[in-house]
Every structure is written in C-alpha cells, then in structure tokens.
Design a protein around this motif. Structure first.
Motif, mmCIF file in Angstrom:
data_model
loop_
_atom_site.group_PDB
_atom_site.id
_atom_site.type_symbol
_atom_site.label_atom_id
_atom_site.label_comp_id
_atom_site.label_asym_id
_atom_site.label_seq_id
_atom_site.Cartn_x
_atom_site.Cartn_y
_atom_site.Cartn_z
ATOM 1 N N UNK A 171 46.571 34.569 49.571
ATOM 2 C CA UNK A 171 46.189 33.161 49.464
ATOM 3 C C UNK A 171 47.424 32.283 49.695
ATOM 4 N N UNK A 172 48.364 32.769 50.503
ATOM 5 C CA UNK A 172 49.670 32.136 50.673
ATOM 6 C C UNK A 172 49.915 31.826 52.140
ATOM 7 N N UNK A 173 50.600 30.717 52.381
ATOM 8 C CA UNK A 173 51.044 30.372 53.730
ATOM 9 C C UNK A 173 52.547 30.132 53.691
ATOM 10 N N UNK A 228 49.008 41.276 49.131
ATOM 11 C CA UNK A 228 47.696 41.394 49.766
ATOM 12 C C UNK A 228 46.805 42.326 48.961
ATOM 13 N N UNK A 229 47.347 43.482 48.569
ATOM 14 C CA UNK A 229 46.570 44.443 47.789
ATOM 15 C C UNK A 229 46.150 43.857 46.441
ATOM 16 N N UNK A 230 47.061 43.162 45.781
ATOM 17 C CA UNK A 230 46.762 42.531 44.491
ATOM 18 C C UNK A 230 45.678 41.462 44.661
ATOM 19 N N UNK A 231 45.785 40.696 45.724
ATOM 20 C CA UNK A 231 44.803 39.649 46.015
ATOM 21 C C UNK A 231 43.418 40.250 46.259
ATOM 22 N N UNK A 232 43.358 41.300 47.060
ATOM 23 C CA UNK A 232 42.083 41.967 47.354
ATOM 24 C C UNK A 232 41.465 42.555 46.093
ATOM 25 N N UNK A 233 42.290 43.146 45.243
ATOM 26 C CA UNK A 233 41.800 43.733 43.995
ATOM 27 C C UNK A 233 41.240 42.650 43.076
ATOM 28 N N UNK A 267 37.387 42.212 41.629
ATOM 29 C CA UNK A 267 37.106 42.107 40.191
ATOM 30 C C UNK A 267 36.295 40.845 39.900
ATOM 31 N N UNK A 268 36.545 39.763 40.624
ATOM 32 C CA UNK A 268 35.802 38.525 40.397
ATOM 33 C C UNK A 268 34.343 38.666 40.817
#
Length: 139
Positions: free
Chosen positions: A101-103, A127-132, A136-137
């Motif tokens: 979620x970063x630019x 990226x992996x943390x964001x996808x995980x 979960x959401x």
C-alpha cells in the motif's frame, strides 16, 4: 481544506469521482509528504474562561498558530519532491514504485531500479505482510 471530517465518499460524490480514486489521491499526497497530518480546528470561543486557564501550554501554542490565516495561490502551487534513493530533486514526472500500500518516488529509472535492488528483501516482506493482512480482513 474546508472540512477535514468529510468522508472520502462525500468528497467523491461532490467531485463525481470514485471513492477509491479519492482515497488513492489522498494516500499519494500523504506518501509525498504534502499532507503531514490532519488536525482539529478548535473554536476557542466555545471554551469557558476558567477552562482556558487549565489548557496545556502545547494546546495554547497550537491555537495561537491556528488563528493565523493560510492563503495559498492554487494556480502556482507546486510540490517539491525528492528522490527516495539519491535524495535529489525530481524535476519531471516522477518514476513511481508501487508495492503493498506504498508508493515511492524517484527522479529516474536508474534510481528506481537501484532502490528496488537495495531494498528488494524488505519490499518483498512488506508485500507478503500486506497480502496476509488482506486475507485476514476478508476472513
């Protein structure tokens, strides 16, 4: 600028642009550093005299600064961007690296590629943390 409490949905209705587009534009302004924070505008006239005496010094200083009006000429407004890698100025349209979620903004493709190479492991873990978190959401 007129109402910091207004939702992205309300803004999107006014501008006839989708809500995700409004959020993306807001996030981009935050990532660029143009928006540093969203702060309350306090109407000091609503505070009693006895309560004003009990206010913390930081709040009193903030209220004094807030009283000064801010005038911006939007016709000549330009945002000064610095390259995330070489920290030099970005004169043209920035090269953008998007992940999770970063630019991140760069002056040239070389800096963008060097940044990706140097921080590749960190980028991948984000990226992996964001996808995980996304999974979960949904669950």
């Amino acid at each position: 600028m007129q109402d910091g409490r207004k939702s992205f949905r309300a803004i999107s209705r006014e501008l006839k642009i989708s809500t995700p587009t409004i959020k993306a534009r807001y996030d981009r302004l935050v990532n660029m550093g143009l928006i540093k924070s969203v702060r309350p505008e306090i109407d000091i006239s609503k505070i009693s005299v006895s309560a004003k005496k009990k206010l913390p010094n930081e709040l009193v200083d903030y209220l004094k600064i807030q009283k000064k009006s801010l005038h911006i000429n939007l016709d000549n407004l330009k945002v000064k961007l610095e390259c995330e890698f070489c920290e030099g100025p970005i004169h043209e349209k920035p090269k953008v690296l998007k992940f999770a979620d970063i630019e991140r903004f760069f002056c040239c493709s070389s800096c963008k590629n060097d940044y990706r190479e140097k921080y590749g492991g960190r980028i991948q873990s984000l990226i992996e943390e964001y996808e995980e978190n996304k999974k979960m959401k949904k669950a």
